[in-house]
Design a protein around this motif. Structure first.
Motif, short mmCIF file in Angstrom:
data_model
loop_
_atom_site.label_atom_id
_atom_site.label_comp_id
_atom_site.label_asym_id
_atom_site.label_seq_id
_atom_site.Cartn_x
_atom_site.Cartn_y
_atom_site.Cartn_z
N GLY A 20 0.84 -1.20 0.00
CA GLY A 20 0.00 0.00 0.00
C GLY A 20 0.87 1.25 0.00
N ASN A 21 0.34 2.31 0.61
CA ASN A 21 1.02 3.60 0.57
C ASN A 21 2.41 3.56 1.22
OD1 ASN A 21 -1.12 4.95 -0.75
ND2 ASN A 21 -2.26 4.96 1.16
N ILE A 22 2.46 3.05 2.46
CA ILE A 22 3.76 3.01 3.14
C ILE A 22 4.63 1.90 2.58
CG2 ILE A 22 4.73 2.18 5.37
CD1 ILE A 22 4.47 5.18 5.25
N ASP A 42 0.81 -9.07 -0.92
CA ASP A 42 -0.42 -8.31 -0.68
C ASP A 42 -1.61 -9.20 -1.05
OD1 ASP A 42 -0.79 -4.93 -0.39
OD2 ASP A 42 -2.56 -6.09 -0.97
N GLN A 44 -4.25 -7.73 -2.78
CA GLN A 44 -4.91 -7.10 -3.93
C GLN A 44 -4.30 -7.62 -5.23
OE1 GLN A 44 -5.85 -2.89 -3.97
NE2 GLN A 44 -4.93 -2.73 -1.95
N SER A 79 -0.32 -12.78 -0.51
CA SER A 79 0.19 -13.18 0.82
C SER A 79 -0.47 -14.45 1.34
CB SER A 79 -0.01 -12.03 1.82
OG SER A 79 -1.38 -11.80 1.99
N PRO A 102 -2.44 -2.03 11.85
CA PRO A 102 -2.41 -2.77 13.12
C PRO A 102 -3.49 -3.84 13.23
CG PRO A 102 -2.22 -0.42 13.51
CD PRO A 102 -2.50 -0.58 12.04
N GLU A 133 4.31 -0.34 11.55
CA GLU A 133 2.91 0.06 11.72
C GLU A 133 2.86 1.17 12.75
OE1 GLU A 133 0.89 -1.73 9.80
OE2 GLU A 133 2.01 -3.57 9.46
N ASN A 134 1.77 1.97 12.70
CA ASN A 134 1.58 3.01 13.71
C ASN A 134 1.03 2.40 14.98
OD1 ASN A 134 2.48 5.34 12.52
ND2 ASN A 134 0.50 5.84 11.62
N ARG A 171 6.58 8.85 7.67
CA ARG A 171 6.51 9.54 6.38
C ARG A 171 5.03 9.65 6.04
NH1 ARG A 171 9.78 8.20 0.74
NH2 ARG A 171 10.39 10.37 0.62
N VAL A 173 2.19 9.49 3.65
CA VAL A 173 1.95 8.96 2.29
C VAL A 173 0.44 8.79 2.10
CG1 VAL A 173 2.59 7.19 0.61
CG2 VAL A 173 4.09 7.63 2.56
N1 NAI Z 1 0.32 6.13 4.99
C1 NAI Z 1 1.10 6.70 5.88
O1 NAI Z 1 1.43 7.88 5.74
C2 NAI Z 1 1.63 5.96 7.05
C3 NAI Z 1 1.14 4.76 7.46
N2 NAI Z 1 1.73 4.13 8.52
C4 NAI Z 1 1.28 2.82 8.93
O2 NAI Z 1 1.58 1.88 7.89
C5 NAI Z 1 0.59 0.88 7.89
C6 NAI Z 1 0.00 0.79 6.50
O3 NAI Z 1 -0.64 2.02 6.18
P1 NAI Z 1 -0.91 2.45 4.69
O4 NAI Z 1 0.21 2.03 3.82
O5 NAI Z 1 -1.30 3.87 4.74
O6 NAI Z 1 -2.21 1.57 4.36
P2 NAI Z 1 -2.69 1.07 2.93
O7 NAI Z 1 -4.11 0.73 3.10
O8 NAI Z 1 -2.29 2.02 1.88
O9 NAI Z 1 -1.84 -0.28 2.72
C7 NAI Z 1 -2.11 -1.49 3.39
C8 NAI Z 1 -1.85 -2.61 2.41
O10 NAI Z 1 -1.96 -3.84 3.11
C9 NAI Z 1 -2.60 -4.75 2.25
N3 NAI Z 1 -3.14 -5.88 2.99
C10 NAI Z 1 -4.32 -6.02 3.62
N4 NAI Z 1 -4.44 -7.26 4.14
C11 NAI Z 1 -3.31 -7.91 3.84
C12 NAI Z 1 -2.83 -9.22 4.10
N5 NAI Z 1 -3.55 -10.12 4.78
N6 NAI Z 1 -1.60 -9.57 3.61
C13 NAI Z 1 -0.85 -8.67 2.92
N7 NAI Z 1 -1.26 -7.42 2.65
C14 NAI Z 1 -2.47 -7.05 3.10
C15 NAI Z 1 -3.66 -3.92 1.55
O11 NAI Z 1 -4.16 -4.55 0.39
C16 NAI Z 1 -2.88 -2.64 1.27
O12 NAI Z 1 -2.22 -2.71 0.03
C17 NAI Z 1 -0.41 1.25 8.97
O13 NAI Z 1 -0.07 0.59 10.16
C18 NAI Z 1 -0.21 2.73 9.14
O14 NAI Z 1 -0.59 3.17 10.41
C19 NAI Z 1 2.81 4.62 9.18
C20 NAI Z 1 3.33 5.79 8.81
C21 NAI Z 1 2.80 6.55 7.71
#
Ligand code: NAI
Ligand code: F6P
Length: 401
Positions: A20-22, A42, A44, A79, A102, A133-134, A171, A173
């Motif tokens: 995903g984003n991070i 992932d 998706q 995954s 989380p 993760e946060n 960061r 994102v």
């Molecule tokens: N976006 C941001 O700016 C920041 C996010 N974080 C933390 O990073 C983590 C991810 O956040 P984002 O990237 O924003 O979320 P996101 O929603 O963009 O990415 C999460 C990814 O995990 C995938 N996913 C879901 N279930 C899964 C599984 N069973 N196996 C493998 N992949 C799976 C989703 O399909 C998605 O691509 C969170 O804990 C968030 O708190 C931390 C710092 C910055």
């Protein structure tokens, strides 16, 4: 499309769970730039296929100029495809990272247990796992979930051969729109700090540029979570109540900015009291200023609904809202503005495309059980606690404003 072994001579492999984003915008990008072939895992299919078809994507650095970093040597697996996961486990793997959220993290226990099992059967050496993760102690939570997936012999192998390192990941994102679904847009700033005490020496052993290690991780984690995330969440919740769409709109409002700044000084006083001399008052003042500047980045379109997402998770004890309040309470330091932030969080209820399951659940609970009971359950405080009363007063005031 079945996964094929990467087998790139001399290239170490990293698995990043969550593309995903991070995952793509930060951790996967840092690992690729450090010399790894990064296999994203992932759920998706569209993202997995696109990564395998192109083997690259662009990270757009959102600083007002056109700055693009192309990330190469990447592929992907689903995954839940344990056969594919097993294939990667036999490769020159050295690090596993996660960024799935989380609440999803425990679901990674199955595929990661498969990796550990395979490596034990093959007599392979140590690797490291870092959950990005946060969440305080996210890596420990993953380890606990893994322990219940493995048998005794596997648990012993895990203890000897798997480094579980806690980290702080910083960061911004937000979601990004582009013709290529793989491209991401990120703020220029990044900070990834990992606990050096827990890392095992791996073969191949790789110095990861962009991953900073420290033996004082607790201070980094709390400074980030109780400043960046505390300020971000309060900006989002006050912004939501004031009908602002984005963090930029919210923080540009003088009244919201003043409140957020005040909340960060309350949290900052507790952080300084706890972690001095790790950082000084002057350094922390600069840290707060920099964070407020990052919230004001005109090139980011970061919606208050994203930053405020899953409010019940953010209202857990030890997280970004109650964490700093508890630190202030323990030290008899002022925390009224943080309590106001909690009251605002309790009113978060986006609708339509931004509808949030946890926000709906929170509102249902408040309606059925009453605000005092919900706050008491969340905080663990008695109903006559002075702070609980302050939260409910602020809640009523904001609700009728
Ligand atoms: N976006 C941001 O700016 C920041 C996010 N974080 C933390 O990073 C983590 C991810 O956040 P984002 O990237 O924003 O979320 P996101 O929603 O963009 O990415 C999460 C990814 O995990 C995938 N996913 C879901 N279930 C899964 C599984 N069973 N196996 C493998 N992949 C799976 C989703 O399909 C998605 O691509 C969170 O804990 C968030 O708190 C931390 C710092 C910055
Ligand atoms: O990802 P979470 O924990 O839901 O919270 C959103 C937060 O994550 C971040 O995206 C990055 O730390 C912040 O922008 C924001 O405070």
């Amino acid at each position: 499309m079945p996964y094929e072994a990467v087998s790139l001579p001399g290239k170490p492999i990293a698995i990043q769970f969550g593309a995903g984003n991070i995952g793509r915008g930060f951790i996967g990008a840092v690992l690729s730039q450090a010399g790894f072939h990064v296999v994203f895992a992932d759920v998706q299919e569209k993202i997995v296929n696109a990564l395998n078809e192109t083997g690259r994507y662009d990270v757009h650095i959102l600083n007002g100029e056109t700055q693009i970093e192309t990330i190469e040597s990447v592929s992907a697996v689903t995954s839940t495809d344990l056969k594919a996961i097993e294939t990667i486990a036999r490769e020159p793997l050295s690090i596993i990272t996660t960024a799935v959220g989380p609440n999803i993290l425990p679901r990674l226990a199955k595929p990661i247990a498969q990796i550990i099992r395979t490596r034990m059967e093959e007599g392979m050496g140590p690797i490291n796992i870092v959950a990005c993760e946060n969440l305080q102690n996210a890596t420990d939570k993953l380890r606990e979930a893994l322990e219940s997936e493995l048998n005794d012999k596997e648990r012993v192998y895990m203890q000897d051969n798997i480094g579980f390192a806690i980290c702080s990941v910083d960061r911004i994102v937000p979601p990004f729109s582009s013709d290529n679904i793989l491209d991401v847009g990120v703020e220029p700033f990044f900070e990834w700090t990992v606990d050096s005490n827990s890392l095992k020496k791996t073969d191949p052993d790789v110095v990861i540029n962009g991953m900073h290690t420290t033996n004082n991780l607790d201070a980094y984690v709390q400074r980030k979570l109780f400043t960046l995330n505390t300020g971000h969440a309060i900006t989002a919740y006050l912004g939501f109540l004031d009908k602002k769409d984005t963090i930029l709109d919210a923080i540009s409002d003088d009244s919201i900015r003043t409140t957020v700044t005040q909340a960060l000084h309350e949290s900052g006083a507790a952080l300084l009291a706890k972690h001095h001399p790790f950082f000084s008052q002057e350094q922390h003042e600069e840290y707060i200023k920099k964070i407020l500047k990052r919230f004001s980045n005109h090139n980011l379109k970061d919606e208050v609904s994203r930053v405020g997402r899953e409010p019940l998770r953010k209202l857990r004890q030890g997280d970004r809202l109650l964490g700093p309040v508890e630190m202030c309470r323990e030290r008899n330091l002022g925390h009224d503005t943080l309590l106001l932030g909690i009251a605002a969080a309790l009113l978060f209820h986006p609708t339509g495309v931004h509808e949030d399951q946890e926000a709906n659940e929170m509102q249902d609970r408040i309606q059925q059980e009453g605000i005092e009971k919900v706050v008491s359950d969340l905080t663990g405080w008695e109903k006559d606690d002075e702070d609980l009363q302050k939260i409910t007063r602020e809640y009523s005031r904001l609700k009728s404003a």
